[in-house]
Design an enzyme around this catalytic site. Structure first.
Site, short mmCIF file in Angstrom:
data_model
loop_
_atom_site.label_atom_id
_atom_site.label_comp_id
_atom_site.label_asym_id
_atom_site.label_seq_id
_atom_site.Cartn_x
_atom_site.Cartn_y
_atom_site.Cartn_z
N ILE A 2 0.84 -1.20 0.00
CA ILE A 2 0.00 0.00 0.00
C ILE A 2 0.87 1.25 0.00
O ILE A 2 0.56 2.24 -0.66
CB ILE A 2 -0.97 0.00 1.21
N ILE A 61 11.95 1.91 11.50
CA ILE A 61 11.23 2.86 12.35
C ILE A 61 11.55 2.66 13.83
O ILE A 61 11.20 3.49 14.65
CB ILE A 61 9.69 2.78 12.14
N LYS A 100 -1.49 -4.52 15.99
CA LYS A 100 -2.05 -3.31 15.37
C LYS A 100 -2.98 -2.60 16.37
O LYS A 100 -3.01 -1.36 16.44
CB LYS A 100 -2.82 -3.66 14.10
N ARG A 120 -14.29 -11.62 3.38
CA ARG A 120 -13.48 -10.40 3.47
C ARG A 120 -14.15 -9.31 2.61
O ARG A 120 -14.85 -9.61 1.65
CB ARG A 120 -12.04 -10.65 2.98
N TYR A 129 -0.91 -10.57 14.88
CA TYR A 129 -0.87 -9.39 14.00
C TYR A 129 -1.90 -8.35 14.44
O TYR A 129 -1.57 -7.18 14.68
CB TYR A 129 -1.13 -9.80 12.54
N SER A 158 2.76 -7.37 8.27
CA SER A 158 1.35 -7.29 7.89
C SER A 158 0.67 -8.63 7.61
O SER A 158 -0.53 -8.65 7.33
CB SER A 158 1.21 -6.40 6.64
P1 NAD Z 1 3.43 -4.83 3.38
O1 NAD Z 1 3.80 -6.00 4.23
O2 NAD Z 1 3.23 -5.04 1.92
O3 NAD Z 1 4.54 -3.68 3.54
C1 NAD Z 1 5.08 -3.34 4.77
C2 NAD Z 1 6.29 -2.45 4.51
O4 NAD Z 1 6.82 -2.05 5.79
C3 NAD Z 1 7.43 -3.16 3.77
O5 NAD Z 1 7.95 -2.31 2.77
C4 NAD Z 1 8.47 -3.40 4.87
O6 NAD Z 1 9.81 -3.43 4.37
C5 NAD Z 1 8.23 -2.21 5.77
N1 NAD Z 1 8.69 -2.44 7.14
C6 NAD Z 1 8.48 -3.53 7.92
N2 NAD Z 1 9.09 -3.37 9.11
C7 NAD Z 1 9.68 -2.14 9.09
C8 NAD Z 1 10.46 -1.41 10.02
N3 NAD Z 1 10.74 -1.89 11.23
N4 NAD Z 1 10.88 -0.19 9.67
C9 NAD Z 1 10.61 0.33 8.44
N5 NAD Z 1 9.91 -0.33 7.52
C10 NAD Z 1 9.44 -1.57 7.83
O7 NAD Z 1 2.14 -4.20 4.05
P2 NAD Z 1 0.85 -3.54 3.38
O8 NAD Z 1 -0.10 -4.61 3.01
O9 NAD Z 1 1.29 -2.55 2.38
O10 NAD Z 1 0.24 -2.79 4.66
C11 NAD Z 1 0.66 -1.46 4.98
C12 NAD Z 1 -0.08 -1.00 6.22
O11 NAD Z 1 -1.48 -1.03 5.98
C13 NAD Z 1 0.15 -1.88 7.45
O12 NAD Z 1 0.25 -1.07 8.57
C14 NAD Z 1 -1.11 -2.75 7.52
O13 NAD Z 1 -1.38 -3.11 8.85
C15 NAD Z 1 -2.14 -1.80 6.97
N6 NAD Z 1 -3.29 -2.41 6.31
C16 NAD Z 1 -3.12 -3.32 5.30
C17 NAD Z 1 -4.23 -3.85 4.64
C18 NAD Z 1 -4.07 -4.82 3.50
O14 NAD Z 1 -5.07 -5.36 3.02
N7 NAD Z 1 -2.87 -5.09 3.01
C19 NAD Z 1 -5.51 -3.45 5.02
C20 NAD Z 1 -5.66 -2.54 6.07
C21 NAD Z 1 -4.54 -2.02 6.69
O1 DAU Z 2 -8.55 -6.93 6.71
C1 DAU Z 2 -7.36 -6.21 6.53
C2 DAU Z 2 -6.20 -7.17 6.54
O2 DAU Z 2 -6.26 -7.89 5.31
C3 DAU Z 2 -4.85 -6.48 6.69
O3 DAU Z 2 -4.79 -5.85 7.96
C4 DAU Z 2 -3.71 -7.50 6.57
O4 DAU Z 2 -2.46 -6.83 6.62
C5 DAU Z 2 -3.86 -8.20 5.23
O5 DAU Z 2 -2.86 -9.19 5.11
C6 DAU Z 2 -5.24 -8.84 5.12
O6 DAU Z 2 -5.39 -9.91 6.07
P1 DAU Z 2 -6.09 -11.31 5.68
O7 DAU Z 2 -5.61 -12.35 6.60
O8 DAU Z 2 -7.55 -11.13 5.53
O9 DAU Z 2 -5.48 -11.48 4.19
P2 DAU Z 2 -4.91 -12.77 3.42
O10 DAU Z 2 -4.71 -12.36 2.00
O11 DAU Z 2 -3.77 -13.41 4.13
O12 DAU Z 2 -6.13 -13.78 3.48
C7 DAU Z 2 -7.41 -13.42 2.96
C8 DAU Z 2 -8.35 -14.58 3.27
O13 DAU Z 2 -7.98 -15.70 2.46
C9 DAU Z 2 -8.29 -15.05 4.71
O14 DAU Z 2 -9.59 -15.46 5.11
C10 DAU Z 2 -7.37 -16.26 4.66
C11 DAU Z 2 -7.63 -16.83 3.28
N1 DAU Z 2 -6.47 -17.49 2.62
C12 DAU Z 2 -5.31 -16.78 2.54
C13 DAU Z 2 -4.21 -17.35 1.92
C14 DAU Z 2 -2.90 -16.59 1.83
C15 DAU Z 2 -6.61 -18.74 2.06
O15 DAU Z 2 -7.71 -19.38 2.12
N2 DAU Z 2 -5.53 -19.30 1.44
C16 DAU Z 2 -4.33 -18.66 1.35
O16 DAU Z 2 -3.36 -19.23 0.79
#
Ligand code: NAD
Ligand code: DAU
Length: 387
Positions: free
Chosen positions: A24, A72, A180, A240, A176, A97
């Site tokens: 993101i 950080i 958060k 989701r 996780y 994450s």
């Molecule tokens: P991501 O795992 O793709 O990226 C995380 C980034 O943080 C990476 O570039 C990593 O190198 C960096 N990082 C990790 N530890 C660090 C540290 N100690 N210092 C500096 N950088 C560090 O994560 P994402 O999916 O892009 O999520 C970004 C944010 O959004 C997170 O806070 C997550 O909780 C939140 N979020 C994600 C989702 C989602 O669906 N992916 C949804 C809601 C909220």
């Molecule tokens: O809801 C927001 C969150 O969404 C963020 O805070 C997290 O950082 C992000 O990783 C995501 O979490 P989820 O656990 O929902 O995402 P994930 O893609 O890992 O899984 C989505 C759904 O699919 C969950 O119900 C688990 C399932 N899953 C996931 C994987 C990787 C499977 O069934 N098979 C898989 O291989």
């Protein structure tokens, strides 16, 4: 709760974007440089397994952009960068994450998500509030600490439950989401106690370009291209609420510019899908791409389509994720009413764009799949079995 928000930001703020080399964060860098071209954009990223400088390739030539490699949790570094760059806006994405990783090894989640967030808060307080030039405990400063959080802090919903609002009690279930939740509480405490100018957004599941292929949607796309199993945890009926990543970025922009200090805003897509339905949809759209593009057939000779099979044939039910939350759903009414937030991408267009991006950017995901990530995956899921 605090009241009306005057325009708090300077006309051209200097942003520190933590975790900007992640999924993101990288999308947000492009979003911000495009929509606010006069602002300074400094990324601080530790480049963990999830961080990828290649994701920021398109920003490197922009004079407003700078990348700093570091954690950080390194207070001296954070302080130095904030002073040198005159940072007045922190947009805090950096985190561990992935829920599955937090189950197998929670320590880095505590370090980055809790201790790292607290380090940023301490530095922001020191540089923005403790300086004699700005009155202590005043939130009418022009700085902003925006914390990016998740709907997972609210816990799990049952099928007919109303969606999460900003007042839903916290009930995190994985290491996780607990980490958060802790970071959200620290941000709130720094606002309440010290008057730090904060906002928080809690968002649902994002999808789009640059997402690491350990998360469901990119995992399914890239596994199809390699003819690998598509693992469905448990019965596949967990739900989701999916949002295209640019709409999340737009919501964060609104919270930064229009949000009231100390407030929390939910961001979601109003787009609930069971996992099995979303996997089947991605399978059919990938097959559709293969049917209409002979170039794909040459580039991905292992794909099921080449053998005359459907991608769905790769679906494999595996052991459930421990403590697997059943359903997430976001009620974004407050964000719509107070900030004017409306998602712009439909799921139909967003998922098609996302699949096309992975088909067009094989080099990006291939270098990840060929590296240490694949070793980790094999150690964790070598025991996949029929549920
Ligand atoms: P991501 O795992 O793709 O990226 C995380 C980034 O943080 C990476 O570039 C990593 O190198 C960096 N990082 C990790 N530890 C660090 C540290 N100690 N210092 C500096 N950088 C560090 O994560 P994402 O999916 O892009 O999520 C970004 C944010 O959004 C997170 O806070 C997550 O909780 C939140 N979020 C994600 C989702 C989602 O669906 N992916 C949804 C809601 C909220
Ligand atoms: O809801 C927001 C969150 O969404 C963020 O805070 C997290 O950082 C992000 O990783 C995501 O979490 P989820 O656990 O929902 O995402 P994930 O893609 O890992 O899984 C989505 C759904 O699919 C969950 O119900 C688990 C399932 N899953 C996931 C994987 C990787 C499977 O069934 N098979 C898989 O291989």
């Amino acid at each position: 709760m605090t009241t009306a928000n005057p325009s708090l930001l300077t006309p051209h703020p200097s942003l520190l974007i933590t975790g900007g080399a992640g999924f993101i964060g990288a999308n947000f860098v492009y979003y911000w440089l495009k929509n606010h071209p006069q602002d300074r954009v400094v990324v601080l990223d530790a480049l963990t397994y999830a961080g990828n400088l290649a994701s920021l390739h398109g920003a490197q030539a922009n004079e407003q952009f700078r990348f700093v490699h570091g954690s950080i949790t390194d207070q001296d570094l954070v302080e130095e960068v904030m002073q040198t760059e005159k940072i007045d806006t922190i947009v805090h994405f950096a985190a561990e994450s992935h829920v599955d990783r937090s189950i197998h090894g929670p320590d880095p989640f505590i370090d980055t998500n809790i201790v790292g967030t607290h380090t940023l808060l301490k530095v922001a307080k020191k540089l923005w509030l403790d300086s004699p030039l700005t009155p202590h405990a005043s939130h009418l400063t022009h700085q902003r600490f925006h914390h990016v959080s998740t709907d997972e802090v609210y816990g799990s919903l049952e099928p007919g439950d109303p969606a999460f609002t900003e007042t839903t009690p916290y009930a995190p279930s994985s290491p996780y989401s607990a980490s958060k939740a802790a970071s959200d509480h620290l941000v709130q405490a720094y606002h309440h106690t010290y008057g730090l100018n904060t906002t928080i957004t809690n968002c649902s599941n994002n999808y789009g370009p640059y997402q690491f292929p350990e998360k469901l949607i990119p995992l399914v796309i890239t596994n199809i291209l390699e003819s690998k199993d598509l693992p469905i945890y448990g019965d596949g009926l967990n739900v989701r609420d999916w949002l295209y990543v640019d709409d999340h970025c737009r919501g964060i922009d609104l919270a930064i510019h229009e949000g009231t200090p100390g407030e929390v805003y939910n961001i979601g897509g109003n787009n609930e899908w069971t996992n099995i339905d979303i996997v089947k949809l991605v399978c059919s759209l990938v097959d559709e791409n293969f049917a209409s593009d002979s170039g794909l057939q040459q580039r991905f000779p292992n794909a099921p389509f080449i053998r005359g099979e459907k991608s769905e044939s790769l679906i494999t039910y595996v052991k459930d994720r421990p403590g697997h939350d059943r359903r997430y759903a976001i009620d974004a009414t407050k964000t719509r009413n107070e900030l004017g937030y409306v998602p712009q991408e439909t799921f139909e267009t967003g998922i098609r764009k996302t699949i096309k991006w992975y088909l067009d950017n094989e080099e990006w995901w291939r270098q990840i799949m060929d590296g240490s990530y694949q070793d980790w995956l094999d150690t964790q899921y070598g025991d996949a079995c029929e549920a």
